[in-house]
Design an enzyme around this catalytic site. Structure first.
Site, PDB file in Angstrom:
ATOM      1  N   HIS A 218       0.848  -1.201   0.000  1.00 31.39           N
ATOM      2  CA  HIS A 218       0.000   0.000   0.000  1.00 31.39           C
ATOM      3  C   HIS A 218       0.881   1.247   0.000  1.00 31.39           C
ATOM      4  O   HIS A 218       1.316   1.724   1.044  1.00 31.39           O
ATOM      5  CB  HIS A 218      -0.904  -0.025   1.228  1.00 31.39           C
ATOM      6  CG  HIS A 218      -2.059   0.938   1.149  1.00 31.39           C
ATOM      7  ND1 HIS A 218      -2.140   1.942   0.205  1.00 31.39           N
ATOM      8  CD2 HIS A 218      -3.188   1.056   1.907  1.00 31.39           C
ATOM      9  CE1 HIS A 218      -3.269   2.625   0.385  1.00 31.39           C
ATOM     10  NE2 HIS A 218      -3.916   2.104   1.413  1.00 31.39           N
ATOM     11  N   HIS A 221      -2.567   6.970  -0.885  1.00 32.06           N
ATOM     12  CA  HIS A 221      -3.552   7.557   0.031  1.00 32.06           C
ATOM     13  C   HIS A 221      -2.994   8.186   1.301  1.00 32.06           C
ATOM     14  O   HIS A 221      -3.689   8.235   2.318  1.00 32.06           O
ATOM     15  CB  HIS A 221      -4.601   6.495   0.423  1.00 32.06           C
ATOM     16  CG  HIS A 221      -5.421   6.061  -0.749  1.00 32.06           C
ATOM     17  ND1 HIS A 221      -6.118   4.890  -0.779  1.00 32.06           N
ATOM     18  CD2 HIS A 221      -5.635   6.651  -1.941  1.00 32.06           C
ATOM     19  CE1 HIS A 221      -6.732   4.762  -1.936  1.00 32.06           C
ATOM     20  NE2 HIS A 221      -6.452   5.830  -2.661  1.00 32.06           N
ATOM     21  N   TYR A 223      -0.589   7.246   3.383  1.00 37.65           N
ATOM     22  CA  TYR A 223      -0.069   6.427   4.484  1.00 37.65           C
ATOM     23  C   TYR A 223       1.460   6.443   4.447  1.00 37.65           C
ATOM     24  O   TYR A 223       2.059   7.180   3.662  1.00 37.65           O
ATOM     25  CB  TYR A 223      -0.690   5.025   4.439  1.00 37.65           C
ATOM     26  CG  TYR A 223      -2.207   5.124   4.584  1.00 37.65           C
ATOM     27  CD1 TYR A 223      -2.757   5.732   5.708  1.00 37.65           C
ATOM     28  CD2 TYR A 223      -3.055   4.714   3.578  1.00 37.65           C
ATOM     29  CE1 TYR A 223      -4.129   5.891   5.835  1.00 37.65           C
ATOM     30  CE2 TYR A 223      -4.437   4.862   3.690  1.00 37.65           C
ATOM     31  CZ  TYR A 223      -4.970   5.455   4.822  1.00 37.65           C
ATOM     32  OH  TYR A 223      -6.318   5.643   4.949  1.00 37.65           O
TER      33      TYR A 223
HETATM   34  C1  LIG Z   1     -15.105   2.143   2.482  1.00 41.18           C
HETATM   35  C2  LIG Z   1     -13.816   2.314   1.730  1.00 41.18           C
HETATM   36  C3  LIG Z   1     -12.685   1.689   2.205  1.00 41.18           C
HETATM   37  C4  LIG Z   1     -11.480   1.799   1.508  1.00 41.18           C
HETATM   38  N1  LIG Z   1     -10.380   1.138   1.965  1.00 41.18           N
HETATM   39  C5  LIG Z   1      -9.228   1.138   1.243  1.00 41.18           C
HETATM   40  C6  LIG Z   1      -8.119   0.355   1.642  1.00 41.18           C
HETATM   41  O1  LIG Z   1      -8.158  -0.395   2.624  1.00 41.18           O
HETATM   42  N2  LIG Z   1      -7.004   0.429   0.882  1.00 41.18           N
HETATM   43  C7  LIG Z   1      -6.922   1.230  -0.227  1.00 41.18           C
HETATM   44  O2  LIG Z   1      -5.882   1.264  -0.882  1.00 41.18           O
HETATM   45  N3  LIG Z   1      -7.971   1.954  -0.640  1.00 41.18           N
HETATM   46  C8  LIG Z   1      -9.123   1.909   0.049  1.00 41.18           C
HETATM   47  N4  LIG Z   1     -10.212   2.595  -0.397  1.00 41.18           N
HETATM   48  C9  LIG Z   1     -10.172   3.225  -1.735  1.00 41.18           C
HETATM   49  C10 LIG Z   1     -10.750   2.248  -2.766  1.00 41.18           C
HETATM   50  O3  LIG Z   1      -9.929   1.101  -2.914  1.00 41.18           O
HETATM   51  C11 LIG Z   1     -10.928   2.893  -4.146  1.00 41.18           C
HETATM   52  O4  LIG Z   1      -9.682   3.291  -4.639  1.00 41.18           O
HETATM   53  C12 LIG Z   1     -11.854   4.099  -4.064  1.00 41.18           C
HETATM   54  O5  LIG Z   1     -13.090   3.737  -3.473  1.00 41.18           O
HETATM   55  C13 LIG Z   1     -12.111   4.707  -5.456  1.00 41.18           C
HETATM   56  O6  LIG Z   1     -12.646   3.738  -6.311  1.00 41.18           O
HETATM   57  P1  LIG Z   1     -14.228   3.741  -6.662  1.00 41.18           P
HETATM   58  O7  LIG Z   1     -14.523   5.066  -7.306  1.00 41.18           O
HETATM   59  O8  LIG Z   1     -14.372   2.582  -7.625  1.00 41.18           O
HETATM   60  O9  LIG Z   1     -14.976   3.543  -5.390  1.00 41.18           O
HETATM   61  C14 LIG Z   1     -11.419   2.548   0.311  1.00 41.18           C
HETATM   62  C15 LIG Z   1     -12.571   3.193  -0.152  1.00 41.18           C
HETATM   63  C16 LIG Z   1     -13.765   3.070   0.534  1.00 41.18           C
HETATM   64  C17 LIG Z   1     -14.990   3.730  -0.022  1.00 41.18           C
END
Ligand SMILES: Cc1cc2nc3c(=O)[nH]c(=O)nc-3n(C[C@H](O)[C@H](O)[C@H](O)COP(=O)(O)O)c2cc1C
Length: 405
Positions: A218, A221, A223
């Site tokens: 990871h 975002h 981190y």
């Molecule tokens: C509830 C939630 C939890 C997420 N947890 C993670 C995570 O654990 N690791 C990560 O890299 N991104 C995480 N994300 C980001 C998602 O993997 C994804 O990149 C983001 O939702 C954008 O994609 P989408 O438009 O298809 O939802 C999270 C997003 C949401 C909404």
């Protein structure tokens, strides 16, 4: 070595042209495939019939479950209800990326997130991974460290979270409009950095022990890895700060340690150079993204999973900005994109060669049978933002309806 992108590219080509384009050796199936593909029967008979199967499944295999934190791993131990969540979203040949999973007891920044540094956690992951494999899915564990996106409550003995910097993140608004507070971080000394790299390495080994096919590092975002990579958060003056090369050193040392431990064909990384989450942004995101993918090429990792930049509004319609094109072109392995894609934009991105695979987050969360819905172009369930991250074992994750048969 054959990588995912070549397999996917070939199956797409087969779907389009209805004629496979393999050499005699390749069609006999004696190519060297990554181990997880061998485990999943990719080599059993890589003749015409198999290629046809792959072609038929191609669309399914281009739809990846994005990592989604569920905050339901009480005591940082994955729970049995995750078996249902992940197996609901498994389709034969589909790639799933598990929620962010802590590499050590200093890695957490949210309540009830899973870890993979203890024997108990590894054992708890095993039945979850097995359930995905029993349905023919390919499962990667996202190994993660929150760094300064944390506070005293999540740290052992209430100590300060660790980071690239002493700079603290100001309170941030959450989805439900409440504020989340962070504690002042402690800047890692240069002597401590190898210990954190070692935590990633051990976590990768543990993930393989739990049965995962590989790990996704990871690096997105805001981190810890991004805290080192981006110049808004890295104010170090040692060899891990300053120049782009120095800021990326921590990330690349983690990649090296992990591939030395489990093999490059089992390693992916998630990067978000264009994002600005958690006060982490870079003054030159394109240069950062390019430097990373060019460096990753030297290691031959399986995939690079990148987060698309902010949506553009063109003619009153949200559009994917395609910021990642230079990185897609420069990267030699399988490319995965995420953020904001729907069925049409995802199909277009794959058809135009912008990416090999598309990861879906919120749509896959709310639609456990997303590949089928995409195939049939069926209506989608809407996700409920108020049930994200709550601690209930069921509500908001495993109670979304499937299509009626
Ligand atoms: C509830 C939630 C939890 C997420 N947890 C993670 C995570 O654990 N690791 C990560 O890299 N991104 C995480 N994300 C980001 C998602 O993997 C994804 O990149 C983001 O939702 C954008 O994609 P989408 O438009 O298809 O939802 C999270 C997003 C949401 C909404």
């Amino acid at each position: 070595m054959l990588n995912l992108s070549r397999i996917y590219a070939k199956s797409r080509q087969t779907a389009e042209n209805a004629k496979p384009n393999l050499t005699a050796n390749e069609s006999r199936g004696d190519r060297k495939l990554p181990l997880f593909m061998v485990n999943h029967g990719f080599t059993k008979s890589f003749g015409l019939a198999k290629l046809r199967d792959l072609a038929e499944e191609a669309r399914v295999r281009e739809i990846v479950l994005a990592p989604l934190t569920r905050s339901r791993s009480y005591g940082n131990v994955p729970q049995v209800h995750a078996i249902l969540y992940y197996s609901q979203r498994t389709t034969k040949g589909g790639l799933l990326i598990a929620e962010a999973t802590g590499v050590s007891d200093t890695a957490q920044g949210y309540p009830n997130t899973p870890g993979i540094w203890t024997k108990e956690q590894v054992e708890a992951w095993k039945p979850i991974v097995k359930a995905v494999h029993d349905k023919g899915g390919i499962f990667f564990c996202q190994i993660s460290h929150a760094g300064r996106v944390s506070n005293y409550d999540y740290q052992p003995n209430g100590q300060a979270p660790i980071s690239s910097t002493h700079k603290m993140i100001p309170p941030q608004k959450q989805l439900d409009d409440t504020m989340i507070e962070f504690s002042p971080p402690r800047c890692l000394t240069i002597e401590e950095i190898p210990l954190i790299i070692n935590d990633f390495k051990l976590a990768a080994r543990n993930a393989i022990e739990a049965g995962f096919d590989g790990v996704e590092i990871h690096g997105a975002h805001g981190y810890i890895i991004e805290q080192f990579m981006k110049d808004s958060a890295n104010d170090r003056t040692d060899e891990y700060g300053g120049s782009l090369e120095n800021r990326c050193r921590f990330a690349l040392e983690i990649v090296k340690a992990v591939i030395d431990e489990i093999g490059a064909e089992r390693v992916g990384i998630r990067l978000s150079p264009f994002a600005d989450y958690m006060e982490c942004w870079d003054s030159n995101p394109e240069e950062l993204g390019l430097y990373m993918v060019q460096s990753l090429n030297k290691y031959g990792i399986l995939y690079c999973h990148m987060i698309e930049g902010r949506m553009l509004i063109v003619d009153e319609r949200r559009q994917i900005p395609h910021h990642l094109l230079p990185m897609r072109k420069a990267f030699n392995g399988t490319f995965i994109v995420a953020r904001g894609f729907d069925r049409d934009e995802g199909n277009k991105a794959v058809a135009e060669g912008y990416t090999d695979l598309v990861a879906y987050g919120r749509l896959f969360l709310a639609n456990p049978d997303l590949p089928r819905r995409f195939e049939l172009n069926s209506p989608l369930n809407k996700y409920n933002k108020f049930t994200l991250y709550i601690a209930d074992p069921i509500v908001g994750y495993t109670d979304y309806p499937f299509l009626e048969d």
